[in-house]
Design a protein around this motif. Structure first.
Motif, PDB file in Angstrom:
ATOM      1  N   ASP A  78       0.844  -1.189   0.000  1.00 33.57           N
ATOM      2  CA  ASP A  78       0.000   0.000   0.000  1.00 33.57           C
ATOM      3  C   ASP A  78       0.886   1.248   0.000  1.00 33.57           C
ATOM      4  O   ASP A  78       2.068   1.198   0.348  1.00 33.57           O
ATOM      5  N   MET A  79       0.294   2.354  -0.408  1.00 33.08           N
ATOM      6  CA  MET A  79       1.016   3.620  -0.350  1.00 33.08           C
ATOM      7  C   MET A  79       1.463   3.894   1.087  1.00 33.08           C
ATOM      8  O   MET A  79       0.656   3.795   2.022  1.00 33.08           O
ATOM      9  N   PRO A  80       2.731   4.223   1.299  1.00 36.28           N
ATOM     10  CA  PRO A  80       3.246   4.453   2.669  1.00 36.28           C
ATOM     11  C   PRO A  80       2.874   5.845   3.170  1.00 36.28           C
ATOM     12  O   PRO A  80       3.740   6.704   3.402  1.00 36.28           O
ATOM     13  N   TRP A  81       1.578   6.065   3.371  1.00 31.32           N
ATOM     14  CA  TRP A  81       1.111   7.411   3.666  1.00 31.32           C
ATOM     15  C   TRP A  81       1.699   7.983   4.949  1.00 31.32           C
ATOM     16  O   TRP A  81       2.029   9.171   5.012  1.00 31.32           O
ATOM     17  N   GLU A  82       1.854   7.166   5.966  1.00 31.59           N
ATOM     18  CA  GLU A  82       2.390   7.703   7.227  1.00 31.59           C
ATOM     19  C   GLU A  82       3.810   8.221   7.026  1.00 31.59           C
ATOM     20  O   GLU A  82       4.175   9.285   7.551  1.00 31.59           O
ATOM     21  N   LYS A 137      -1.642  16.514   8.073  1.00 30.51           N
ATOM     22  CA  LYS A 137      -2.044  15.587   7.022  1.00 30.51           C
ATOM     23  C   LYS A 137      -2.950  16.280   6.000  1.00 30.51           C
ATOM     24  O   LYS A 137      -2.824  16.052   4.803  1.00 30.51           O
ATOM     25  N   LYS A 138      -3.827  17.123   6.489  1.00 28.10           N
ATOM     26  CA  LYS A 138      -4.723  17.854   5.591  1.00 28.10           C
ATOM     27  C   LYS A 138      -3.939  18.772   4.672  1.00 28.10           C
ATOM     28  O   LYS A 138      -4.221  18.863   3.463  1.00 28.10           O
ATOM     29  N   ALA A 139      -2.924  19.446   5.220  1.00 25.74           N
ATOM     30  CA  ALA A 139      -2.104  20.346   4.411  1.00 25.74           C
ATOM     31  C   ALA A 139      -1.345  19.564   3.342  1.00 25.74           C
ATOM     32  O   ALA A 139      -1.260  19.990   2.183  1.00 25.74           O
ATOM     33  N   VAL A 140      -0.810  18.392   3.708  1.00 23.19           N
ATOM     34  CA  VAL A 140      -0.076  17.568   2.738  1.00 23.19           C
ATOM     35  C   VAL A 140      -1.011  17.067   1.654  1.00 23.19           C
ATOM     36  O   VAL A 140      -0.663  17.082   0.465  1.00 23.19           O
ATOM     37  N   ASP A 141      -2.207  16.637   2.046  1.00 12.83           N
ATOM     38  CA  ASP A 141      -3.188  16.186   1.053  1.00 12.83           C
ATOM     39  C   ASP A 141      -3.463  17.288   0.038  1.00 12.83           C
ATOM     40  O   ASP A 141      -3.557  17.035  -1.171  1.00 12.83           O
ATOM     41  N   ASN A 142      -3.604  18.518   0.516  1.00  8.36           N
ATOM     42  CA  ASN A 142      -3.851  19.652  -0.384  1.00  8.36           C
ATOM     43  C   ASN A 142      -2.636  19.926  -1.268  1.00  8.36           C
ATOM     44  O   ASN A 142      -2.779  20.261  -2.454  1.00  8.36           O
ATOM     45  N   MET A 143      -1.441  19.765  -0.730  1.00  9.35           N
ATOM     46  CA  MET A 143      -0.215  20.006  -1.496  1.00  9.35           C
ATOM     47  C   MET A 143      -0.027  18.991  -2.610  1.00  9.35           C
ATOM     48  O   MET A 143       0.597  19.286  -3.637  1.00  9.35           O
ATOM     49  N   LEU A 144      -0.583  17.795  -2.435  1.00  9.66           N
ATOM     50  CA  LEU A 144      -0.450  16.732  -3.428  1.00  9.66           C
ATOM     51  C   LEU A 144      -1.646  16.626  -4.361  1.00  9.66           C
ATOM     52  O   LEU A 144      -1.618  15.851  -5.322  1.00  9.66           O
TER      53      LEU A 144
END
Length: 250
Positions: A92-96, A107-114
């Motif tokens: 799986d994607m190593p999200w952590e 995490k929300k900021a990173v999600d927006n950056m990607l």
């Protein structure tokens, strides 16, 4: 010395075959190039995490050089080369780990950056595998490097044999002579809906050195000419697309 280089070319060829590659061609929304480049700058960080976690071998972003009368061509191409382990036992994607790599970001900021929302109009995705190639000898990429690829359509079953027997030796000699870094032919194995109806069957990639070459193909006798005619008749090939390296995991 050339014998050693040739041996390395062979080893490089064997290691390339069997790997799975993905190409994503992106058509951008109008006026969103700067936002796209910022997004990919963030994805470089995330992709390095995937390299470190044994998912990718390589990830890179390339800008396509536009041509006159272009219509609906992709603006950027993203290439990823997966490890054998990832193909056989997908992780799986190593999200952590990805979130941790963006220090002091939520995490929300990173999600927006990607996120590519409002940036990318269309994604044209294909998977492909190597069927004929030189090795990757001397392929040290630097930002700004050029690469070239052709979309190709197989017309008969002799196509790959022709490429292996005729064009590959020429490319290998050019590497040994210092004019080329890599040549490879890849079979397209999967396409997404955006390009499912397009009949391309193969991709051919070329990476050159900075050394100028005036080399010509060897003089041909009757049989040689017929062989090269057979190669030309075995596939249709579009003009080369020029790409410039923007980001890479190296």
């Amino acid at each position: 010395m050339k014998n050693i280089l040739f041996f390395l070319l062979v080893i490089g060829t064997l290691s390339l075959h069997g790997q799975t590659h993905m190409m994503r061609a992106y058509v951008l929304e109008d006026g969103q190039e700067a936002a796209y480049l910022e997004m990919e700058k963030n994805w470089q960080i995330a992709s390095q995490v995937m390299v470190d976690n044994g998912i990718f071998i390589q990830w890179s972003v390339w800008k396509r050089t536009p041509r006159k009368d272009d219509e609906n061509w992709a603006h950027y191409y993203v290439f990823s080369r997966w490890t054998k382990e990832q193909i056989e036992n997908p992780k799986d994607m190593p999200w952590e780990d990805i979130y941790k790599s963006f220090k002091n970001k939520s995490k929300k900021a990173v999600d927006n950056m990607l996120s590519n929302d409002g940036i990318i109009k269309e994604i044209r995705q294909m998977k492909y595998k190597g069927v004929a190639s030189t090795g990757w000898l001397g392929l040290e990429w630097e930002i700004g490097d050029k690469a070239y690829f052709h979309y190709m359509t197989e017309k008969n079953k002799d196509f790959v044999d022709y490429e292996n027997s005729l064009w590959k030796p020429v490319a290998q000699q050019q590497i040994l002579d210092g004019y080329r870094k890599f040549w490879g032919l890849f079979e397209i194995t999967e396409k997404n809906e955006a390009i499912k109806e397009i009949d391309f069957t193969h991709l051919a990639f070329n990476f050159f050195t900075d050394m100028e070459s005036n080399q010509q193909l060897p003089k041909q006798d009757f049989l040689s000419r017929k062989l090269w005619e057979g190669l030309e008749n075995s596939r249709d090939m579009l003009p080369a697309e020029e790409l410039t390296l923007i980001y890479s995991t190296f």
